[in-house]
Design an enzyme around this catalytic site. Structure first.
Site, short mmCIF file in Angstrom:
data_model
loop_
_atom_site.label_atom_id
_atom_site.label_comp_id
_atom_site.label_asym_id
_atom_site.label_seq_id
_atom_site.Cartn_x
_atom_site.Cartn_y
_atom_site.Cartn_z
N HIS A 1 -43.20 70.95 75.61
CA HIS A 1 -43.34 71.74 74.39
C HIS A 1 -44.01 70.92 73.28
O HIS A 1 -43.63 71.00 72.11
CB HIS A 1 -41.99 72.29 73.92
CG HIS A 1 -41.41 73.30 74.87
ND1 HIS A 1 -41.85 74.61 74.92
CD2 HIS A 1 -40.46 73.19 75.83
CE1 HIS A 1 -41.17 75.26 75.85
NE2 HIS A 1 -40.33 74.42 76.42
N GLU B 1 -47.65 74.70 68.56
CA GLU B 1 -46.20 74.60 68.38
C GLU B 1 -45.90 75.10 66.97
O GLU B 1 -46.58 74.71 66.02
CB GLU B 1 -45.71 73.17 68.56
CG GLU B 1 -45.89 72.63 69.97
CD GLU B 1 -45.11 73.42 71.01
OE1 GLU B 1 -43.96 73.82 70.70
OE2 GLU B 1 -45.63 73.64 72.12
N ASP C 1 -53.07 75.21 72.52
CA ASP C 1 -51.67 75.59 72.39
C ASP C 1 -51.19 75.24 71.00
O ASP C 1 -51.62 74.24 70.40
CB ASP C 1 -50.82 74.85 73.43
CG ASP C 1 -49.34 75.18 73.30
OD1 ASP C 1 -48.95 76.32 73.60
OD2 ASP C 1 -48.57 74.29 72.88
N ASP D 1 -48.81 70.40 76.96
CA ASP D 1 -48.68 71.75 77.51
C ASP D 1 -50.02 72.32 77.99
O ASP D 1 -50.07 73.02 79.00
CB ASP D 1 -48.04 72.68 76.48
CG ASP D 1 -46.55 72.45 76.34
OD1 ASP D 1 -46.02 71.55 77.02
OD2 ASP D 1 -45.90 73.16 75.55
#
Length: 255
Positions: free
Chosen positions: A161, A16, A14, A166
């Site tokens: 987040h 950000e 993931d 996540d």
């Protein structure tokens, strides 16, 4: 970079990023997180996460709208993408990539980041995008199918987040969805049409403090009986190939 492949291992990852607020602005990666998962037992074998400093610190907000969000101060002393590119490449290249909405977002951002430093981007052996997969197989019973909605549906907590949190939540969501799908495929006569008429509980939204009802996938007291029936019918389970490992793992969740 040395080319290595791990075609049977799954890497959930993931990103950000910054959120562009003007036409023509780019996404800038602020954090990368990944876990390598054994496909047979869905156990976490390795994890890695790092904050990433963008070339222009001014694109990062001084304050974050989230209590544990990423601020300019947090990435000021972080490595830039070039510093961690080899590690990220080694984690991703040749493995099965998994994540939520990664086809339309994370995969693209990874390719862009490697292109910016003039390096070849890692390549997956396959891609499992849980957004598309669950939208097709699990339906809209959890609402808009965002990770936060799916986590809330199964009572897995609030999405933070942050990349590593996540991806771990993503894996747990898939395990829970696979268990429900396994039950439905194994006991179609008992469960068909009952999810929508199941009992509800009261939950309090953290965002607006309003009381709301959330459907539970089984009525109170019924899971024990259902679990025993499932154990007696494990050998008859049928499943989509992509979900095979997840559904197999649901056996252990039902014990």
């Amino acid at each position: 970079m040395e080319v290595q492949t791990f075609p049977t291992e799954i890497v959930f990852f993931d990103l950000e990023t910054t959120v562009p607020n003007k036409v023509g602005q780019h996404f800038h990666i602020l954090e990368f997180g990944a876990i390598i998962v054994c496909p047979r037992k869905l156990e976490e074998l390795e994890s890695f996460t790092t904050l990433i400093q963008p070339k222009d610190l001014s694109v990062v907000s001084i304050r974050s709208s989230r209590s544990d969000g990423i601020t300019r101060a947090k990435v000021t002393n972080a490595p830039n993408f070039k510093d961690v590119a080899e590690k990220i490449y080694g984690l991703l290249n040749g493995r099965i990539w998994a994540g939520h909405n990664i086809r339309r977002f994370d995969c693209i951002r990874i390719k862009e980041a490697f292109a910016e430093i003039g390096k070849a981007a890692p390549e997956p052996s396959r891609i499992i995008d849980s957004l598309g997969l669950l939208s097709d197989k699990f339906g809209k019973r959890a609402g808009n199918m965002k990770m936060a909605s799916l986590a809330a549906y199964f009572g897995l907590g609030v999405q933070k987040h942050r990349s590593l949190d996540d991806v771990r939540m993503n894996l747990e969501v898939l395990k829970h969805c696979a268990t429900v799908l396994f039950l439905e495929s194994t006991l179609p006569n008992q469960l068909e049409g009952k999810w929508q008429s199941s009992s509800t509980i009261m939950t309090r939204s953290r965002s607006n403090y309003q009381i709301a009802q959330r459907a539970m996938p089984y009525s109170k007291g019924s899971l024990g009986k259902m679990t025993q029936n499932v154990k007696n019918l494990l050998g008859k389970a049928q499943s989509n190939q992509t979900l095979q490992s997840l559904i197999n793992h649901s056996h252990s969740l039902l014990r």
